[in-house]
Write a protein that holds these residues in place. Sequence first.
Motif, PDB file in Angstrom:
ATOM      1  N   ARG A   3      40.511  36.938 145.840  1.00 17.69           N
ATOM      2  CA  ARG A   3      40.790  37.925 144.800  1.00 17.69           C
ATOM      3  C   ARG A   3      41.278  37.249 143.527  1.00 17.69           C
ATOM      4  N   ASP A   4      42.098  36.205 143.690  1.00 20.99           N
ATOM      5  CA  ASP A   4      42.605  35.490 142.524  1.00 20.99           C
ATOM      6  C   ASP A   4      41.462  34.858 141.730  1.00 20.99           C
ATOM      7  N   VAL A   5      40.522  34.252 142.422  1.00 19.55           N
ATOM      8  CA  VAL A   5      39.378  33.628 141.757  1.00 19.55           C
ATOM      9  C   VAL A   5      38.531  34.695 141.073  1.00 19.55           C
ATOM     10  N   ASP A   6      38.305  35.826 141.739  1.00 16.10           N
ATOM     11  CA  ASP A   6      37.558  36.930 141.123  1.00 16.10           C
ATOM     12  C   ASP A   6      38.243  37.385 139.844  1.00 16.10           C
ATOM     13  N   HIS A   7      39.561  37.489 139.902  1.00 12.66           N
ATOM     14  CA  HIS A   7      40.325  37.934 138.734  1.00 12.66           C
ATOM     15  C   HIS A   7      40.210  36.916 137.595  1.00 12.66           C
ATOM     16  N   ILE A   8      40.275  35.642 137.928  1.00 12.47           N
ATOM     17  CA  ILE A   8      40.145  34.587 136.918  1.00 12.47           C
ATOM     18  C   ILE A   8      38.775  34.656 136.257  1.00 12.47           C
ATOM     19  N   ILE A   9      37.734  34.796 137.059  1.00 12.14           N
ATOM     20  CA  ILE A   9      36.367  34.877 136.524  1.00 12.14           C
ATOM     21  C   ILE A   9      36.217  36.122 135.657  1.00 12.14           C
ATOM     22  N   ARG A  10      36.744  37.247 136.115  1.00 13.57           N
ATOM     23  CA  ARG A  10      36.675  38.490 135.343  1.00 13.57           C
ATOM     24  C   ARG A  10      37.371  38.320 133.990  1.00 13.57           C
ATOM     25  N   ASP A  11      38.554  37.687 133.998  1.00 11.48           N
ATOM     26  CA  ASP A  11      39.270  37.437 132.748  1.00 11.48           C
ATOM     27  C   ASP A  11      38.468  36.522 131.828  1.00 11.48           C
ATOM     28  N   LEU A  12      37.839  35.510 132.411  1.00  9.72           N
ATOM     29  CA  LEU A  12      37.028  34.577 131.633  1.00  9.72           C
ATOM     30  C   LEU A  12      35.855  35.301 130.970  1.00  9.72           C
ATOM     31  N   VAL A  13      35.201  36.177 131.706  1.00  9.25           N
ATOM     32  CA  VAL A  13      34.078  36.944 131.155  1.00  9.25           C
ATOM     33  C   VAL A  13      34.569  37.900 130.065  1.00  9.25           C
ATOM     34  N   GLU A  14      35.706  38.562 130.279  1.00 10.08           N
ATOM     35  CA  GLU A  14      36.253  39.473 129.264  1.00 10.08           C
ATOM     36  C   GLU A  14      36.560  38.725 127.970  1.00 10.08           C
ATOM     37  N   MET A  15      37.146  37.549 128.083  1.00  9.34           N
ATOM     38  CA  MET A  15      37.439  36.756 126.886  1.00  9.34           C
ATOM     39  C   MET A  15      36.149  36.318 126.199  1.00  9.34           C
ATOM     40  N   ALA A  16      35.134  35.965 126.978  1.00  6.68           N
ATOM     41  CA  ALA A  16      33.850  35.569 126.397  1.00  6.68           C
ATOM     42  C   ALA A  16      33.207  36.749 125.670  1.00  6.68           C
ATOM     43  N   ILE A  17      33.320  37.938 126.230  1.00  7.92           N
ATOM     44  CA  ILE A  17      32.775  39.140 125.578  1.00  7.92           C
ATOM     45  C   ILE A  17      33.478  39.366 124.248  1.00  7.92           C
ATOM     46  N   LYS A 137      25.322  39.972 127.872  1.00  3.70           N
ATOM     47  CA  LYS A 137      24.397  38.947 128.378  1.00  3.70           C
ATOM     48  C   LYS A 137      24.738  37.579 127.809  1.00  3.70           C
ATOM     49  N   GLU A 138      25.007  37.527 126.499  1.00  2.04           N
ATOM     50  CA  GLU A 138      25.340  36.261 125.865  1.00  2.04           C
ATOM     51  C   GLU A 138      26.669  35.716 126.397  1.00  2.04           C
ATOM     52  N   ALA A 139      27.636  36.596 126.619  1.00  3.72           N
ATOM     53  CA  ALA A 139      28.935  36.177 127.137  1.00  3.72           C
ATOM     54  C   ALA A 139      28.813  35.637 128.557  1.00  3.72           C
ATOM     55  N   ILE A 140      28.057  36.307 129.389  1.00  6.23           N
ATOM     56  CA  ILE A 140      27.867  35.843 130.770  1.00  6.23           C
ATOM     57  C   ILE A 140      27.160  34.497 130.777  1.00  6.23           C
ATOM     58  N   ALA A 141      26.144  34.341 129.926  1.00  2.00           N
ATOM     59  CA  ALA A 141      25.438  33.058 129.843  1.00  2.00           C
ATOM     60  C   ALA A 141      26.391  31.954 129.384  1.00  2.00           C
ATOM     61  N   ALA A 142      27.272  32.259 128.431  1.00  8.83           N
ATOM     62  CA  ALA A 142      28.237  31.263 127.955  1.00  8.83           C
ATOM     63  C   ALA A 142      29.220  30.873 129.052  1.00  8.83           C
ATOM     64  N   VAL A 143      29.673  31.863 129.831  1.00 11.14           N
ATOM     65  CA  VAL A 143      30.604  31.576 130.922  1.00 11.14           C
ATOM     66  C   VAL A 143      29.915  30.738 131.991  1.00 11.14           C
ATOM     67  N   GLU A 144      28.661  31.083 132.295  1.00  9.66           N
ATOM     68  CA  GLU A 144      27.926  30.314 133.314  1.00  9.66           C
ATOM     69  C   GLU A 144      27.715  28.878 132.866  1.00  9.66           C
ATOM     70  N   ALA A 145      27.448  28.673 131.574  1.00 13.39           N
ATOM     71  CA  ALA A 145      27.159  27.333 131.076  1.00 13.39           C
ATOM     72  C   ALA A 145      28.412  26.530 130.754  1.00 13.39           C
ATOM     73  N   ASN A 146      29.459  27.207 130.272  1.00 11.75           N
ATOM     74  CA  ASN A 146      30.615  26.480 129.753  1.00 11.75           C
ATOM     75  C   ASN A 146      31.939  26.799 130.447  1.00 11.75           C
ATOM     76  N   GLY A 147      31.970  27.806 131.290  1.00  9.98           N
ATOM     77  CA  GLY A 147      33.219  28.204 131.933  1.00  9.98           C
ATOM     78  C   GLY A 147      33.581  27.276 133.065  1.00  9.98           C
ATOM     79  N   ILE A 148      34.805  26.797 133.023  1.00 11.21           N
ATOM     80  CA  ILE A 148      35.282  25.904 134.081  1.00 11.21           C
ATOM     81  C   ILE A 148      36.569  26.487 134.641  1.00 11.21           C
ATOM     82  N   VAL A 149      36.611  26.637 135.934  1.00 16.68           N
ATOM     83  CA  VAL A 149      37.808  27.146 136.612  1.00 16.68           C
ATOM     84  C   VAL A 149      38.271  26.065 137.583  1.00 16.68           C
TER      85      VAL A 149
END
Length: 154
Positions: A3-17, A137-149
């Motif tokens: 759940r913690d990892v899901d929350h981190i990823i969700r926060d990362l996507v929200e910030m990217a959006i 779509k652009e935010a998700i692509a940015a997180v997939e390419a550049n997001g590091i957890v």
Amino acid sequence: HGRDVDHIIRDLVEMAIKLVKKLQSERLRPQAVALAEERLLASMIGTNAAESKQQWLESLRNGELDEREIDVDVPADGDAGPGAVQSDQSNAAAAMLTMMGSGSRATEKKRMKVADARPVVEEMELEKLIDMDDVEKEAIAAVEANGIVFIDEI
């Protein structure tokens, strides 16, 4: 820990959006300003006065019409004045209503000075120009390419 990892990823996507939306806002602002000027002029002189439109536009841009009061359609959620920040929940609810087919949000006519109406109308026009599907779509692509957890508890 899942759940913690899901929350981190969700926060990362929200910030990217938010970041992508900000970048698109900066790119589309000149177009939104032009549309807002057209809308303000239409509420002052109507759509039939094409011959004097350029003179009115110059007066609007020079601030000569700032004290004039006009009727403007603004979002009916009450606190959408200049500088008002809408909550993520109200934005999400509005997006859901739009996706479900209820169309645009309710508006109400409000009498305002041109100086006060300009930022409100500009923001409304900017929101119309931004395609949130593309932003997501652009935010998700940015997180997939550049997001590091980093996960340190394994």
